[in-house]
Motif scaffolding. Structure first.
Motif, PDB file in Angstrom:
ATOM      1  N   LEU A  64      -2.840   9.804  -0.769  1.00 50.66           N
ATOM      2  CA  LEU A  64      -3.454   8.831  -1.685  1.00 50.66           C
ATOM      3  C   LEU A  64      -2.398   7.889  -2.258  1.00 50.66           C
ATOM      4  O   LEU A  64      -2.642   6.691  -2.423  1.00 50.66           O
ATOM      5  CB  LEU A  64      -4.177   9.564  -2.822  1.00 50.66           C
ATOM      6  CG  LEU A  64      -5.485  10.239  -2.455  1.00 50.66           C
ATOM      7  CD1 LEU A  64      -5.959  11.162  -3.575  1.00 50.66           C
ATOM      8  CD2 LEU A  64      -6.566   9.197  -2.151  1.00 50.66           C
ATOM      9  N   LEU A  65      -1.234   8.433  -2.556  1.00 55.55           N
ATOM     10  CA  LEU A  65      -0.148   7.600  -3.080  1.00 55.55           C
ATOM     11  C   LEU A  65       0.287   6.557  -2.050  1.00 55.55           C
ATOM     12  O   LEU A  65       0.599   5.408  -2.403  1.00 55.55           O
ATOM     13  CB  LEU A  65       1.026   8.492  -3.473  1.00 55.55           C
ATOM     14  CG  LEU A  65       2.177   7.845  -4.241  1.00 55.55           C
ATOM     15  CD1 LEU A  65       1.667   7.119  -5.470  1.00 55.55           C
ATOM     16  CD2 LEU A  65       3.202   8.897  -4.625  1.00 55.55           C
ATOM     17  N   CYS A  66       0.276   6.938  -0.773  1.00 59.95           N
ATOM     18  CA  CYS A  66       0.605   5.982   0.295  1.00 59.95           C
ATOM     19  C   CYS A  66      -0.461   4.883   0.385  1.00 59.95           C
ATOM     20  O   CYS A  66      -0.141   3.713   0.608  1.00 59.95           O
ATOM     21  CB  CYS A  66       0.730   6.706   1.635  1.00 59.95           C
ATOM     22  SG  CYS A  66       2.238   7.679   1.788  1.00 59.95           S
ATOM     23  N   MET A  67      -1.732   5.265   0.231  1.00 60.79           N
ATOM     24  CA  MET A  67      -2.811   4.262   0.234  1.00 60.79           C
ATOM     25  C   MET A  67      -2.626   3.279  -0.915  1.00 60.79           C
ATOM     26  O   MET A  67      -2.796   2.062  -0.752  1.00 60.79           O
ATOM     27  CB  MET A  67      -4.172   4.946   0.108  1.00 60.79           C
ATOM     28  CG  MET A  67      -4.593   5.760   1.297  1.00 60.79           C
ATOM     29  SD  MET A  67      -6.243   6.481   1.015  1.00 60.79           S
ATOM     30  CE  MET A  67      -6.342   7.589   2.424  1.00 60.79           C
ATOM     31  N   LEU A  68      -2.266   3.811  -2.089  1.00 59.33           N
ATOM     32  CA  LEU A  68      -2.029   2.946  -3.245  1.00 59.33           C
ATOM     33  C   LEU A  68      -0.859   2.012  -2.981  1.00 59.33           C
ATOM     34  O   LEU A  68      -0.910   0.818  -3.315  1.00 59.33           O
ATOM     35  CB  LEU A  68      -1.754   3.807  -4.482  1.00 59.33           C
ATOM     36  CG  LEU A  68      -1.728   3.078  -5.823  1.00 59.33           C
ATOM     37  CD1 LEU A  68      -3.123   2.598  -6.207  1.00 59.33           C
ATOM     38  CD2 LEU A  68      -1.176   3.989  -6.920  1.00 59.33           C
ATOM     39  N   ALA A  69       0.205   2.539  -2.366  1.00 59.66           N
ATOM     40  CA  ALA A  69       1.379   1.711  -2.048  1.00 59.66           C
ATOM     41  C   ALA A  69       1.015   0.593  -1.074  1.00 59.66           C
ATOM     42  O   ALA A  69       1.469  -0.550  -1.220  1.00 59.66           O
ATOM     43  CB  ALA A  69       2.489   2.587  -1.475  1.00 59.66           C
ATOM     44  N   LEU A  70       0.193   0.895  -0.073  1.00 62.83           N
ATOM     45  CA  LEU A  70      -0.221  -0.127   0.895  1.00 62.83           C
ATOM     46  C   LEU A  70      -1.035  -1.232   0.228  1.00 62.83           C
ATOM     47  O   LEU A  70      -0.851  -2.419   0.535  1.00 62.83           O
ATOM     48  CB  LEU A  70      -1.024   0.519   2.024  1.00 62.83           C
ATOM     49  CG  LEU A  70      -0.218   1.363   3.026  1.00 62.83           C
ATOM     50  CD1 LEU A  70      -1.150   2.114   3.971  1.00 62.83           C
ATOM     51  CD2 LEU A  70       0.740   0.489   3.828  1.00 62.83           C
ATOM     52  N   THR A  71      -1.945  -0.855  -0.675  1.00 62.41           N
ATOM     53  CA  THR A  71      -2.731  -1.886  -1.371  1.00 62.41           C
ATOM     54  C   THR A  71      -1.829  -2.725  -2.271  1.00 62.41           C
ATOM     55  O   THR A  71      -2.031  -3.943  -2.403  1.00 62.41           O
ATOM     56  CB  THR A  71      -3.869  -1.269  -2.203  1.00 62.41           C
ATOM     57  OG1 THR A  71      -3.333  -0.405  -3.206  1.00 62.41           O
ATOM     58  CG2 THR A  71      -4.835  -0.494  -1.330  1.00 62.41           C
ATOM     59  N   ASP A  72      -0.828  -2.092  -2.893  1.00 59.81           N
ATOM     60  CA  ASP A  72       0.091  -2.839  -3.758  1.00 59.81           C
ATOM     61  C   ASP A  72       0.946  -3.818  -2.954  1.00 59.81           C
ATOM     62  O   ASP A  72       1.163  -4.965  -3.378  1.00 59.81           O
ATOM     63  CB  ASP A  72       0.994  -1.867  -4.526  1.00 59.81           C
ATOM     64  CG  ASP A  72       0.262  -1.147  -5.649  1.00 59.81           C
ATOM     65  OD1 ASP A  72      -0.771  -1.664  -6.098  1.00 59.81           O
ATOM     66  OD2 ASP A  72       0.715  -0.066  -6.061  1.00 59.81           O
ATOM     67  N   ILE A  73       1.433  -3.371  -1.797  1.00 57.83           N
ATOM     68  CA  ILE A  73       2.210  -4.271  -0.922  1.00 57.83           C
ATOM     69  C   ILE A  73       1.341  -5.437  -0.474  1.00 57.83           C
ATOM     70  O   ILE A  73       1.761  -6.602  -0.500  1.00 57.83           O
ATOM     71  CB  ILE A  73       2.751  -3.499   0.300  1.00 57.83           C
ATOM     72  CG1 ILE A  73       3.827  -2.507  -0.127  1.00 57.83           C
ATOM     73  CG2 ILE A  73       3.314  -4.469   1.344  1.00 57.83           C
ATOM     74  CD1 ILE A  73       4.213  -1.522   0.955  1.00 57.83           C
ATOM     75  N   GLY A  74       0.110  -5.135  -0.062  1.00 57.71           N
ATOM     76  CA  GLY A  74      -0.792  -6.188   0.408  1.00 57.71           C
ATOM     77  C   GLY A  74      -1.136  -7.186  -0.680  1.00 57.71           C
ATOM     78  O   GLY A  74      -1.134  -8.401  -0.443  1.00 57.71           O
TER      79      GLY A  74
END
Length: 312
Positions: A64-74
């Motif tokens: 889930l933390l990786c998903m959050l990181a991907l949305t933040d990068i995007g």
């Protein structure tokens, strides 16, 4: 030159005006903006790298933390390259297709970000209220399916926005007083009937985002009730510590989104550049702070990051 570009026979163009009233200070404003962006990229890519490399972190919470990181990068990447082109080179023109594409990804990623926060709340609820069944309820495969469901929901809900905007006629003055293409900013410069557009924007904002906040509030209400039933103070502290990082991220997301909403709704006397600065900070600050919060508050992740830093 801008008037010529806007009314020429080529593709429809818009002008992103940057920060109104502060055009002379664009170079100076770009310094904190680019700093936030670099910190955001470094922090989020570090989280992705460490979680990918460490087998012990291949757990639902870190997925889930990786998903959050991907949305933040995007999210930050959707706005910052164009904003820096405006600040540094005064490249303010953007085609209609480019504008609608940027807008689609900004709002799609915002809804995806909200869905990830809801899933994180559910994850913490199961971890505290039903810990014996945590491993069977929240498997990595199930988290991946919930993430895919959140992505599909975001795409389906945001897709009507550019389609509804494309049917509108736009006035000769296609100047957007922002650094990125916002939905309401485009609606405001249209010469057509925008009732449907405004209604759909309100539905997305209040119904969808409101339901996500309600679910998160429900999960934490149940968590607090479960924690209060525990007699041991040490157990209280341990249970609450597992939620600290997520609560901090939630507070930052809510506060940063609250200020632009309040200034748009009730801040008619507030200067235009304040509106624009708050709108940009709403998208940039969470992206920068989220990996820092999880890095500081999550001991297992902090230790792994420290291990790789020591190797450098």
């Amino acid at each position: 030159m801008e008037a010529f570009n806007l009314t020429s026979s080529g593709p429809p163009m818009f002008i992103l005006n940057g920060i109104p009233g502060l055009e002379a200070a664009h170079i100076w404003i770009s310094i904190p903006f680019s700093t936030f962006y670099i910190i955001s990229l470094l922090g989020n890519f570090t989280v992705l790298f460490v979680v990918a490399k460490e087998q012990t972190l291949h757990k639902p919470m870190y997925l889930l933390l990786c998903m959050l990181a991907l949305t933040d990068i995007g999210t930050s990447t959707c706005i910052m390259p164009k904003a820096l082109c405006i600040f540094w080179f005064s490249f303010k023109g953007i085609t209609m297709d480019g504008c609608l594409t940027q807008m689609f990804f900004i709002y799609m990623l915002a809804l995806m970000h909200s869905a990830v926060l809801v899933t994180m709340g559910f994850d913490r609820y199961i971890a505290i209220c039903d810990p014996l069944r945590y491993a069977t309820i929240l498997t990595n495969a199930r988290i991946a399916k919930l993430g895919l469901l959140g992505l599909v929901r975001a795409v389906l809900l945001v897709l009507p926005m550019p389609l509804l905007l494309r049917r509108l006629p736009f006035c000769a003055n296609r100047i957007i007083p922002q650094t990125y293409c916002g939905y309401l900013a485009l609606v405001k410069i249209s010469c057509g009937d925008t009732v449907i557009n405004r209604m759909y924007g309100l539905v997305i904002t209040f119904v969808i985002m409101g339901s996500d906040l309600t679910l998160i509030g429900l999960f934490y209400g149940l968590i607090i009730r479960a924690v209060l039933r525990i007699s041991s103070k040490k157990a209280h502290q341990k249970a609450l510590n597992t939620c600290t990082a997520h609560i901090c991220v939630m507070v930052i997301s809510c506060v940063t989104s609250l200020f632009p909403a309040l200034t748009n709704g009730f801040g008619q006397g507030i200067a235009a550049h304040i509106h624009v600065l708050l709108a940009n900070l709403y998208l940039l600050l969470p992206s920068m702070l989220n990996p820092i919060i999880y890095g500081v508050k999550t001991k297992e992740l902090r230790d792994k990051v420290g291990k790789y830093i020591c190797k450098m």
